[in-house]
Write an enzyme that holds these catalytic residues in place. Sequence first.
Site, mmCIF file in Angstrom:
data_model
loop_
_atom_site.group_PDB
_atom_site.id
_atom_site.type_symbol
_atom_site.label_atom_id
_atom_site.label_comp_id
_atom_site.label_asym_id
_atom_site.label_seq_id
_atom_site.Cartn_x
_atom_site.Cartn_y
_atom_site.Cartn_z
ATOM 1 N N ASP B 8 0.858 -1.181 0.000
ATOM 2 C CA ASP B 8 0.000 0.000 0.000
ATOM 3 C C ASP B 8 0.899 1.237 0.000
ATOM 4 O O ASP B 8 1.672 1.448 0.929
ATOM 5 C CB ASP B 8 -0.887 -0.029 1.259
ATOM 6 N N MET B 9 0.807 2.043 -1.062
ATOM 7 C CA MET B 9 1.644 3.236 -1.146
ATOM 8 C C MET B 9 1.213 4.240 -0.079
ATOM 9 O O MET B 9 0.029 4.376 0.226
ATOM 10 C CB MET B 9 1.521 3.871 -2.537
ATOM 11 N N ASP B 103 -2.885 2.399 -6.083
ATOM 12 C CA ASP B 103 -1.720 2.435 -5.194
ATOM 13 C C ASP B 103 -1.686 1.273 -4.231
ATOM 14 O O ASP B 103 -1.069 1.350 -3.178
ATOM 15 C CB ASP B 103 -1.727 3.757 -4.409
ATOM 16 N N GLU B 104 -2.324 0.179 -4.604
ATOM 17 C CA GLU B 104 -2.486 -0.901 -3.636
ATOM 18 C C GLU B 104 -2.606 -2.224 -4.379
ATOM 19 O O GLU B 104 -3.276 -2.299 -5.411
ATOM 20 C CB GLU B 104 -3.793 -0.611 -2.891
#
Lengths: 368, 377
Positions: B8-9, B103-104
């Site tokens: 996860d960013m 982003d995940e």
Amino acid sequence: MRFSCQRAVLAEGLQLLSHVTAGTTTKPILQAVKIEVSENKAVLEATDLEVGVRYLLEPVEVQEKGTVVLQEGRLAELLREWPEERVCMELKGTMCHISGRGGAFKMAGYDPKEFPTIPIGVEKGAIEIEAGELVEMIRKVAFACASERVRHTMTGVLFQVEAGTLRMVATDGRRLASIREKKGTSGRGPMEGIVPRKGIEQLARIAERQEGKIQLKLEETHLLAASDRATLCAQLIEGQYPNYKEAIPVNNDKRVEVDAEILAGAIRRAAILTTEERRLVRLGLRKGRISVEVETPEVGEAKVDIDANYEGENLEIGFNPDFLLDALRAIGKGTAHLEFKEATSSAAIKSGQDFIYVVMPIRLTEAS
Amino acid sequence: MRKIIHVDMDAFFASVEELDNPTIRGKAVIVCGGLTGRGVVSSAAYEARKFGVKSAMPVFRARKLCPHGIFLEGRMERYMEVSLQLMRILKDFTPLVEPVSVDEAFLDVTEVASASDGLLPKDFAGAEEVGRQIKERIKGEMGLTASVGVATNKFLAKVASGRRKPDGFMVITEEEKERVLKDLPVSEILGVGRVMEKALQEMGIHTIGQLWPVSLAELVERFGKFGRSLYYLSKGVDDTPVVTEWEPKSVGRSSTFERDIKDLRVIRRQLYDLTEDVVRQLKEMDLRAKTITIKVRYSNFQTITRSITIGTPADLLSTIWHHADILLRERVELKERAVRLVGVSLSNLVQTPAVEQLHLFEEGAGLEEASTESSKH
């Protein structure tokens, strides 16, 4: 009602009508055939309300007038199994008696009053066409109809009479076949209508059984056709047919002449290495030859070169082989004239003055 | 036993902005859907979160909480670009990557992790090593940080990645899972929203551990099918696989006007821009759409959708806009009604075929039409 005839005569009539009766229906009478016996003749009728056919049985020996409506399938089956040359049918009350060496049968009939009325014959304003030519025309275009309901009108064949000449057009949106009657009949028309597949098939069957001419007339909602022994009434498809004239290319300057059977053979062989998902052949035009190429990942590659009369620029164009083969099959023996413009526009395949086939290519991308 | 990694960013959009513009690094960067009026926060840097700024918060509230924040308008295209880079890196480790959003992603590293050093199946050392390498490569190649969780299933991996954000790394083993889950709020369970949370609180359940004594039968009785998920997830049991063949059911975008609009030209313009965006997205995914749906929300929040299904799947802007425009002009009542939001979505998606048969006639009218109407308050 009481009459007798050759078993084969009745069987032949029922055979023709068996394609008319409804397959599945909520109205069982639409799976029946009506036999109407008058002073010197007997007429068979069947309809599924979209297509209706009347067929004259002859010769018959009439003993008593009357009408009976019987389930078509059972009657046809009984006749197939009937051991005698002649068959005699007699209506007693509501039961139809069929007896002889084959046994004694009583078949329950329907009430003739409930049988739908089929418009009779063709009167004024019909065109006449040789039955053999009509069959040929149907054979050369009908395959191009849409089988799915892409656009409903495309599931039928367009009949168009202009200045007494009949033209038939069929398309499924990807290819189109058009054929014109060789010589105009009588200057009648214009008239036009879209005949559904079932009507076309029945018209072909009637024409196949006819020696001379067939009369045709397009009413507003029906096609009427008549041979010596049969009349057909087929409901037309309502709606606007695609503008086929615009789909026929006029500026295709890359023209090739090639033997239709040789080209068909090359395509058939190359297409063996295509798959269901990737039904694609590439035609390559070079001076003096055409190549048919296939490249299918994980299956293989094919390249077939054939001689052709070509002088134009090089071109590479992709097609579904089935669409090309359909056209070449319609042409049969002889020279096919292929006309191309570019890789993403339609190609024409012609034979003689009357047959035009238009086919859209498959877009060739890097991936293909 | 599976080994699943969740990546996860951290504050993704805001971090990308900081990456692209060194002068704002380390500051309270707040990326918004729209800067004025009714825009909402789509991503806030940790520096801004200190002041209570959160995702989905209206921009005006964020401005009150964090007046010195650096408010930026989101650049979706840029984020997509960075996202592709992220997914490429992840796919270097295993093809079993399930992107959850830009982003995940989840990775199933069961095989990769045990193959690398032939460790015992229960040992997490291999998976832990993969997780650390992922973090390093993201930092090294992208200049961004990610939080990574390693566990035996997707739920626990996601819990793990969320525990030590930002730049976090955590492993939850089977032995540790109950201890980790016990005191977490029930809202950590995927699918537990505000309504469900309230219902659980009424039962006296606030933490995941408090769910443990409740029987499966009772949870199913109260919450239906989801009760079963609650029962198992609360115990850290989750057997949903990592799905790589992720096929979107639809692509869509909508946008809220600065102020309610009555002018058809403005509404059309906005719808056109949105259509352009979704068509680009559609093409990037090598998909074509059969159903085009537009959405209009009036100023009173009444929301209507109108859709059309076309015969041949399309990916051309001209074709799709043609239909969207007709839907807007002919099937939406606009006269004197102010519009708050418009949107367009494409569904009934099919793969762009490997071989494309061209057609003789322009593909015309739609075959089916459908519309729905709803009110939301």
